[in-house]
Design an enzyme around this catalytic site. Structure first.
Site, PDB file in Angstrom:
ATOM      1  N   GLY A   6     -73.078 -24.942  57.343  1.00  0.00           N
ATOM      2  CA  GLY A   6     -72.864 -26.219  56.668  1.00  0.00           C
ATOM      3  C   GLY A   6     -72.738 -25.995  55.169  1.00  0.00           C
ATOM      4  N   ASP A  32     -68.951 -22.829  57.634  1.00  0.00           N
ATOM      5  CA  ASP A  32     -68.803 -24.273  57.871  1.00  0.00           C
ATOM      6  C   ASP A  32     -67.584 -24.456  58.766  1.00  0.00           C
ATOM      7  OD1 ASP A  32     -69.876 -26.977  55.928  1.00  0.00           O
ATOM      8  OD2 ASP A  32     -68.402 -27.196  57.534  1.00  0.00           O
ATOM      9  N   TYR A 140     -79.213 -41.021  62.857  1.00  0.00           N
ATOM     10  CA  TYR A 140     -79.517 -39.892  61.974  1.00  0.00           C
ATOM     11  C   TYR A 140     -81.030 -39.726  61.831  1.00  0.00           C
ATOM     12  CZ  TYR A 140     -79.698 -37.426  57.436  1.00  0.00           C
ATOM     13  OH  TYR A 140     -79.958 -36.557  56.415  1.00  0.00           O
ATOM     14  N   LYS A 144     -83.428 -36.640  63.038  1.00  0.00           N
ATOM     15  CA  LYS A 144     -84.252 -35.886  62.083  1.00  0.00           C
ATOM     16  C   LYS A 144     -85.728 -35.941  62.506  1.00  0.00           C
ATOM     17  CE  LYS A 144     -81.165 -34.198  59.353  1.00  0.00           C
ATOM     18  NZ  LYS A 144     -80.956 -32.741  59.334  1.00  0.00           N
ATOM     19  N   ILE A 170     -79.762 -37.389  47.400  1.00  0.00           N
ATOM     20  CA  ILE A 170     -79.516 -36.277  46.473  1.00  0.00           C
ATOM     21  C   ILE A 170     -78.289 -36.584  45.627  1.00  0.00           C
ATOM     22  CG2 ILE A 170     -79.054 -33.801  46.269  1.00  0.00           C
ATOM     23  CD1 ILE A 170     -81.579 -34.011  47.773  1.00  0.00           C
TER      24      ILE A 170
END
Ligand code: VAH
Length: 319
Positions: A6, A32, A140, A144, A170
């Site tokens: 990734g 990736d 998501y 997680k 981020i």
């Protein structure tokens, strides 16, 4: 050697560049499903690989004599809501491939990113604790939360050295983020410079935990370099640097670009953001492995405007 899966993504790109700076370009293999930025592609070896192809990942580990894997591939919150089963498959299959490579002693250490998305509407919103109720409302977040439980299980039962951080939003300028709910806080800087205005897809008073990319990369490398016995939390550590709302961020931008204007048109991502904490208690990370953030809202805004400006004029911010 180190493999980043990734590597073309928002965090993967800057993580690859930083690890290459530290360990030498040839010792960090970027991979990736799609090629990354020019800077990434020119900085060292790259392998096109689908994170769900366990055989291929195993072959890359063998071929390049990999000892550490950073698994940064995932479908983020907004995109995952549009393709739940694909998101689940990508986020979970990739994790099982890497955890089992560690179980089979083919690699020694794993980093796997979690997110504040593991928290849901029933979680205490202010200063969300490390251990608390977690009923994630998004695909998501579910992936997680489940991934955290598997990391903790593989560590407790098989002794796998896997380490994880619950990233907040981020903020970075080197790559555009991919399909997140916190992406407004990146887009706004590009629009502020290009158009002098921005339409936010979150309401003005939506407070979310955030962090500048440089801090996120430092935290990721710090947790991986800490002695194993210091990493007491093997699900995933809460981490944050600040919290702000679109309105507060816009005010900070106006200090540098006085005639910048913002308006608000919430979309489906408002519901996702409303299910997440407003602020995070990350004292465990600060205690266990010395986490401390460097950037606050003012320095983040300064760095972002400088960085975006430089990207537009294709020079490095240092110039
Ligand atoms: C997202 N940027 O918005 C990611 C992150 C906490 C936010 O997980 O989905």
């Amino acid at each position: 050697k180190i493999l980043i899966i990734g590597a073309s993504g928002q965090i993967g790109t800057e993580l690859s560049l930083k690890l290459r700076e530290i360990h030498g370009n040839e010792n960090v293999i970027a991979s990736d499903i799609r090629e990354g930025s020019d800077e990434l592609m020119q900085s060292g070896p790259f392998e096109v690989a689908n994170a769900m192809d366990g055989e291929l990942i195993a072959r890359l580990v063998e071929k390049h004599n990999i000892m550490e894997v950073y698994l940064m591939a995932a479908m983020l919150s907004a995109t995952a809501e549009k393709a739940p089963m694909k998101a689940w498959a990508l986020n979970m299959d990739s994790l099982f491939h890497v955890l089992n490579l560690a179980l089979d002693k083919k690699i020694e250490k794993v980093f796997w990113p979690s997110s504040i998305a593991v928290f849901g509407p029933s979680t205490p919103k202010e200063q969300t604790p490390q251990t608390t109720i977690m009923e994630p409302a998004t695909v998501y977040g579910i992936s997680k939360q489940t991934g955290e439980r598997w990391c903790e299980y593989f560590h407790r039962i098989y002794g796998v050295d896997v380490r994880s951080i619950r990233y907040p939003g981020i903020i970075s300028y080197k790559t555009l983020p991919g399909g997140g709910t916190t992406d407004y806080a990146v887009e706004i800087f590009h629009e502020a410079i290009k158009k002098g205005s921005y339409t936010s897809f979150l309401n003005k008073d939506t407070s979310l935990p955030m962090m500048f990319m440089e801090d996120a990369i430092k935290a990721t490398i710090d947790i991986m370099e800490a002695p194993s016995e210091n990493i007491k939390v093997r699900s995933s550590y809460n981490l944050s640097a600040m919290s702000f709302t679109p309105e507060i961020l816009a005010e900070e931008i106006k200090k540098k670009i006085p005639d910048f204007s913002i308006n608000y048109k919430p979309d489906f991502r408002q519901k996702i953001a409303d299910s997440w904490p407003s602020s995070i208690d990350d004292s465990e990370a600060r205690k266990d492995w010395g986490w401390q953030h460097k950037f606050n809202l003012e320095s983040l805004t300064e760095e972002m405007l400088k960085g975006v400006e430089a990207q537009l004029h294709n020079s490095s911010p240092a110039d």
